[in-house]
Scaffold this active site. Structure first.
Site, PDB file in Angstrom:
ATOM      1  N   ASP A 290       0.857  -1.180   0.000  1.00  0.00           N
ATOM      2  CA  ASP A 290       0.000   0.000   0.000  1.00  0.00           C
ATOM      3  C   ASP A 290       0.903   1.244   0.000  1.00  0.00           C
ATOM      4  O   ASP A 290       2.126   1.165   0.137  1.00  0.00           O
ATOM      5  CB  ASP A 290      -0.951  -0.036   1.211  1.00  0.00           C
ATOM      6  N   GLU A 496     -10.299   7.143   4.457  1.00  0.00           N
ATOM      7  CA  GLU A 496      -9.335   6.434   5.314  1.00  0.00           C
ATOM      8  C   GLU A 496      -9.405   6.905   6.765  1.00  0.00           C
ATOM      9  O   GLU A 496     -10.487   7.063   7.312  1.00  0.00           O
ATOM     10  CB  GLU A 496      -7.945   6.581   4.694  1.00  0.00           C
TER      11      GLU A 496
HETATM   12  C1  GLC Z   1      -4.300   4.344  -0.072  1.00  0.00           C
HETATM   13  C2  GLC Z   1      -5.229   3.186   0.231  1.00  0.00           C
HETATM   14  C3  GLC Z   1      -5.361   2.197  -0.891  1.00  0.00           C
HETATM   15  C4  GLC Z   1      -5.138   2.887  -2.227  1.00  0.00           C
HETATM   16  C5  GLC Z   1      -3.703   3.380  -2.251  1.00  0.00           C
HETATM   17  C6  GLC Z   1      -3.392   4.160  -3.537  1.00  0.00           C
HETATM   18  O1  GLC Z   1      -3.627   4.755   1.079  1.00  0.00           O
HETATM   19  O2  GLC Z   1      -4.996   2.464   1.420  1.00  0.00           O
HETATM   20  O3  GLC Z   1      -6.678   1.631  -0.809  1.00  0.00           O
HETATM   21  O4  GLC Z   1      -5.360   1.967  -3.292  1.00  0.00           O
HETATM   22  O5  GLC Z   1      -3.376   4.182  -1.137  1.00  0.00           O
HETATM   23  O6  GLC Z   1      -4.127   5.339  -3.571  1.00  0.00           O
END
Ligand code: GLC
Length: 606
Positions: A290, A496
């Site tokens: 991530d 988030e």
């Molecule tokens: C974010 C998320 C993830 C996303 C990634 C790219 O922090 O946790 O779901 O796909 O970063 O944006």
């Protein structure tokens, strides 16, 4: 030895077996080129020279992050094709794979169709609908030039205090059904397709990404990126189950979770990342980290970064979403390989997986955007699909103070109706987070229909519609003879951790507005929220009808279709609706919810 002419290389031959192409290309790659493939960077630090100098294999746009303000698909395609041109000028001409969070339509792009967020799709229990949404989303993503959607989120949201509850389809059984998004995005693999082997059908399809592996929705008190404390059996039966469905559909990538299992960080969990996902379940695609997740392995973030790179890559991470400090990442990874702390076999396994997905996604044959798809962005067909999804996602929680006297469907020919609330005429609020920008925001952020727009289109020409976001005392004074009121309230957009909430209150004093209107006028309350929220029992008692609309996206007409009776309610709660927050966490097997998991009324005369 004279280098083989590029055109004669096996890996360049589209008719050669994928595994032969992978092995041939891997055998030609230098260490620098292999490390470049493992590196994923954000578009804001990307340029043609960065791609050619570092042989970068993947680029992404983080939440929002458009090429320019108000960017439409063609602007995105210009940007991505520009990066791709640079990639094809590298020695082995390995194309980049561009990833984007297309989590409810191609939601970063102005004009794209924005579908309901997953919590609403979970309320539909309609796997075929979600598959069709995946197919429409794939077309709109490819129209923008991107090749990879970081979806579906197959989290099982166990506690609505989690800021990402709306990204979950709900309980395990529902989430397993809704993994049909994978086949929508990628296409249906042929009979006998090997379990766990990536599949992307053709140019209108994209690589999908099952995320966040594993247990992201089960953290203590719903704390985002927190700790999921469950037994091995509970982890498997509650949180791992949907990954099996995704692997069976040939999901091309999996994204690791920031969270921990019983105190151990997922990003360095060799047992779950490699022994379970890759060895036991047979996953042959890309396991991607991530965003900045390697920094967040330590507290404070970024401590001993080199150690975090070593531990996560050795645990099984194949591609690292750095996304900004790529020089440091590349330098640390290079030294870790040269010192033997990361074996070359691990690097070759990671690069094989990346090349495999790129070959299967057809990027070597079709590296650039297909501009013929541009007219499909936000097209009528896709918006009708969005409208259908909105209709099916609505959950009727109450219909008439007297169950014998149903309040819905509403009359289209009332003399005078009042429409009120912060969410009645706000497209941004309807769409929620991950829309145009990471958080989403208020107002006419893109093309779409608000609840008020839809109401005005639905009522008869003789009906007077009075709209006040915040109703005045005069309006509520009782001398205005409103036949009924519609009050749309809810949460403001969030994403988030910023959505984590211990109180789960409706924003902008929405409950107070709902109560003050319902005390004076027969009222339908519409809740535009990413999750079950706190409802005062007295307020619920005062309204005639109450509908959970979740985060419906751009097609507000779907709400009018149902409240005015063209269609009946079908939605069922994908998670229990708590009575008070001190009951949480409340899962499907708990007692005494305000509305139980699976609850949903309809207007049919029984
Ligand atoms: C974010 C998320 C993830 C996303 C990634 C790219 O922090 O946790 O779901 O796909 O970063 O944006």
């Amino acid at each position: 030895m004279a280098e083989t002419r590029y055109e004669d290389c096996i890996y360049k031959n589209p008719n050669a077996e994928v595994e032969l192409r992978v092995r041939d290309l891997l055998s030609r790659m230098t260490l620098k080129e292999k490390i470049g493939q493992i590196t994923q960077i954000e578009r804001r630090v990307t340029s043609p020279s960065v791609i050619t100098n570092y042989c970068v294999g993947s680029v992404l746009s983080g939440g929002g992050s458009p090429p320019c303000e108000g960017a439409e698909s063609s602007h995105w395609a210009d940007m991505i094709d520009g990066f791709q041109k640079a990639a094809l000028e590298t020695r082995l001409r390995i194309p980049i794979i561009f990833g984007i969070d297309a989590v409810h339509g191609n939601n970063n792009v102005v004009g794209a169709t924005i579908f309901p967020h997953n919590i609403g799709l979970g309320a539909t229990r309609d796997a075929d609908l979600v598959r069709r949404i995946g197919a429409a989303t794939a077309i709109e993503v490819r129209a923008s030039g991107a090749h990879w959607a970081f979806a579906p989120c197959v989290a099982i949201a166990r506690d609505p205090r989690w800021g990402r509850t709306y990204e979950s389809y709900g309980d395990t059984e529902t989430v397993c059904k809704m993994t049909s998004l994978v086949s929508g995005l990628q296409g249906d693999p042929p009979e006998g397709h090997p379990n766990g082997y990536p599949f992307v059908a053709e140019r209108k399809k994209v690589a999908a990404c099952a995320k966040h592996y594993v247990g992201d929705g089960g953290t203590e008190k719903g704390k985002n990126e927190g700790n999921t404390i469950v037994t091995h059996e509970e982890l498997e039966t509650i949180h791992l189950a949907p990954y099996l469905n995704c692997l069976a559909q040939g999901v091309s990538t999996v994204m690791a979770s920031y969270s921990s299992w019983n105190g151990d960080k997922m990003h360095t969990h060799h047992f779950l990342l490699t022994q379970v996902l890759k060895n036991k379940l047979g996953f042959k695609g890309i396991l991607v980290s991530d965003w900045e997740a390697l920094h967040r392995i330590t507290d404070p973030p970024g401590l001993n970064y080199r150690e975090c790179v070593k531990d996560s890559v050795n645990a099984g991470i194949d591609m690292v979403m750095v996304p900004f400090e790529f020089e440091r990442f590349i330098s640390d990874l290079t030294s870790l390989i040269e010192s033997g702390e990361i074996p070359m076999t691990r690097i070759d396994d990671a690069v094989e997986r990346i090349l495999r997905v790129k070959f299967i996604a057809g990027l070597f044959e079709h590296p650039f955007s297909d501009r013929s798809l541009l007219d499909k962005v936000g097209c009528k067909e896709h918006r009708e699909l969005g409208r259908e999804a909105v209709r099916k996602s609505l959950v009727l929680l109450r219909n008439g103070k007297d169950p014998e006297k149903r309040f819905l469907p509403l009359s289209r020919n009332a003399e005078k109706v009042l429409v009120v609330g912060t969410h009645a005429d706000n497209l941004g609020y309807q769409c929620g987070g991950w829309t145009i920008s990471w958080f989403g925001h208020s107002g006419r952020i893109t093309t779409g229909t608000t609840i008020l727009d839809a109401i005005k289109k639905s009522v008869g020409s003789s009906t007077e519609v009075v709209y006040e976001e915040h109703p005045s005392e005069e309006t509520l004074s009782g001398h205005n003879n409103f036949t009924y009121a519609i009050v749309a309230i809810g949460e403001e957009p969030y994403a988030e951790t910023f959505g984590d909430s211990s109180e789960l209150e409706i924003h902008f004093n929405g409950s107070k507005t709902l109560k003050s209107v319902a005390e004076k006028i027969p009222t339908l309350g519409i809740l535009v929220t990413g999750r079950p929220v706190a409802l005062e029992p007295t307020t619920v008692e005062k309204v005639e009808a109450l509908v959970a609309a979740w985060l419906p996206g751009t097609e507000g007409d779907g709400i009018a279709d149902v409240v005015f009776g063209d269609y009946d309610f079908e939605g069922k709660l994908p998670m229990s609706w708590f009575r008070t927050v001190d009951q949480l966490p409340m899962n499907t097997d708990q007692a005494d919810p305000l509305f139980p998991h699976g609850f949903g009324l309809n207007c049919k005369k029984d």
